[in-house]
Design a protein around this motif. Structure first.
Motif, mmCIF file in Angstrom:
data_model
loop_
_atom_site.group_PDB
_atom_site.id
_atom_site.type_symbol
_atom_site.label_atom_id
_atom_site.label_comp_id
_atom_site.label_asym_id
_atom_site.label_seq_id
_atom_site.Cartn_x
_atom_site.Cartn_y
_atom_site.Cartn_z
ATOM 1 N N GLN A 54 0.834 -1.209 0.000
ATOM 2 C CA GLN A 54 0.000 0.000 0.000
ATOM 3 C C GLN A 54 0.869 1.260 0.000
ATOM 4 O O GLN A 54 0.615 2.213 0.723
ATOM 5 C CB GLN A 54 -0.979 -0.018 1.190
ATOM 6 C CG GLN A 54 -1.831 -1.254 1.304
ATOM 7 C CD GLN A 54 -2.719 -1.529 0.091
ATOM 8 O OE1 GLN A 54 -3.071 -0.637 -0.667
ATOM 9 N NE2 GLN A 54 -3.087 -2.786 -0.082
ATOM 10 N N GLY A 56 1.327 3.384 -2.569
ATOM 11 C CA GLY A 56 0.715 4.484 -3.296
ATOM 12 C C GLY A 56 1.393 4.896 -4.583
ATOM 13 O O GLY A 56 0.964 5.852 -5.237
ATOM 14 N N ALA A 59 -1.040 4.990 -7.407
ATOM 15 C CA ALA A 59 -1.939 6.148 -7.391
ATOM 16 C C ALA A 59 -1.236 7.379 -7.954
ATOM 17 O O ALA A 59 -1.841 8.166 -8.694
ATOM 18 C CB ALA A 59 -2.425 6.411 -5.974
ATOM 19 N N GLN A 69 -6.850 6.236 -1.966
ATOM 20 C CA GLN A 69 -6.684 5.543 -0.693
ATOM 21 C C GLN A 69 -7.974 5.668 0.121
ATOM 22 O O GLN A 69 -8.513 6.759 0.294
ATOM 23 C CB GLN A 69 -5.504 6.160 0.069
ATOM 24 C CG GLN A 69 -5.031 5.358 1.237
ATOM 25 C CD GLN A 69 -3.768 5.953 1.850
ATOM 26 O OE1 GLN A 69 -3.544 7.155 1.810
ATOM 27 N NE2 GLN A 69 -2.942 5.097 2.413
ATOM 28 N N TYR A 75 -5.171 1.308 -1.033
ATOM 29 C CA TYR A 75 -5.341 1.951 -2.329
ATOM 30 C C TYR A 75 -6.266 1.085 -3.166
ATOM 31 O O TYR A 75 -6.024 -0.099 -3.356
ATOM 32 C CB TYR A 75 -3.990 2.149 -3.020
ATOM 33 C CG TYR A 75 -3.224 3.294 -2.409
ATOM 34 C CD1 TYR A 75 -3.411 4.597 -2.865
ATOM 35 C CD2 TYR A 75 -2.357 3.082 -1.349
ATOM 36 C CE1 TYR A 75 -2.730 5.658 -2.284
ATOM 37 C CE2 TYR A 75 -1.676 4.142 -0.766
ATOM 38 C CZ TYR A 75 -1.873 5.425 -1.234
ATOM 39 O OH TYR A 75 -1.209 6.470 -0.654
#
Length: 129
Positions: A54, A56, A59, A69, A75
């Motif tokens: 996780q 990111g 993203a 998130q 995410y």
């Protein structure tokens, strides 16, 4: 933060039950190449569980804003916003962001626990920091 972790790494037999359960749940077929976790091999040949931490990075790479998130720190991919460009897959340093050839959108681990239940050796767990 909620995430999938390997809590008993040395017990992994690389049976792939976890990966097959994941792919079955999300792609309706047992195909480890599209699982949201991967079982690789360390330099010594022993199994290594690769799971989304996780971080990111996916993203950050998503120009469509399709990966956000949630309140638990996971995410998530909004499949309605995903354009299928694959930039998130390229950005993932762990190789666990997936875009199957027959899928229009990318996907990743949402810490659902399906793989945890499938593992016969209790290697995996869902943890919340």
């Amino acid at each position: 933060m909620k995430k999938l972790v390997a809590v008993n790494k040395s017990a992994c037999m690389a049976c792939l039950e976890c990966a097959n359960a994941c792919s079955q749940a999300f792609y309706k077929r047992p195909d480890v190449s599209v699982a949201y976790l991967q079982i690789g091999a360390k330099k010594d040949g022993s199994p290594q569980v690769l799971a989304c931490p996780q971080c990111g990075k996916c993203a950050e790479a998503c120009e469509a804003g399709a990966i956000t998130q949630n309140a638990k720190g996971v995410y998530m991919v909004d499949k309605k916003k995903c354009t299928g460009c694959g930039k998130c897959v390229e950005a993932c340093p762990f190789g666990v962001m997936v875009k199957a050839a027959d899928s229009e959108v990318a996907g990743k681990c949402s810490a659902c626990g399906i793989c945890v239940k499938a593992c016969p050796m209790d290697v995996l767990a869902i943890k919340e920091d």
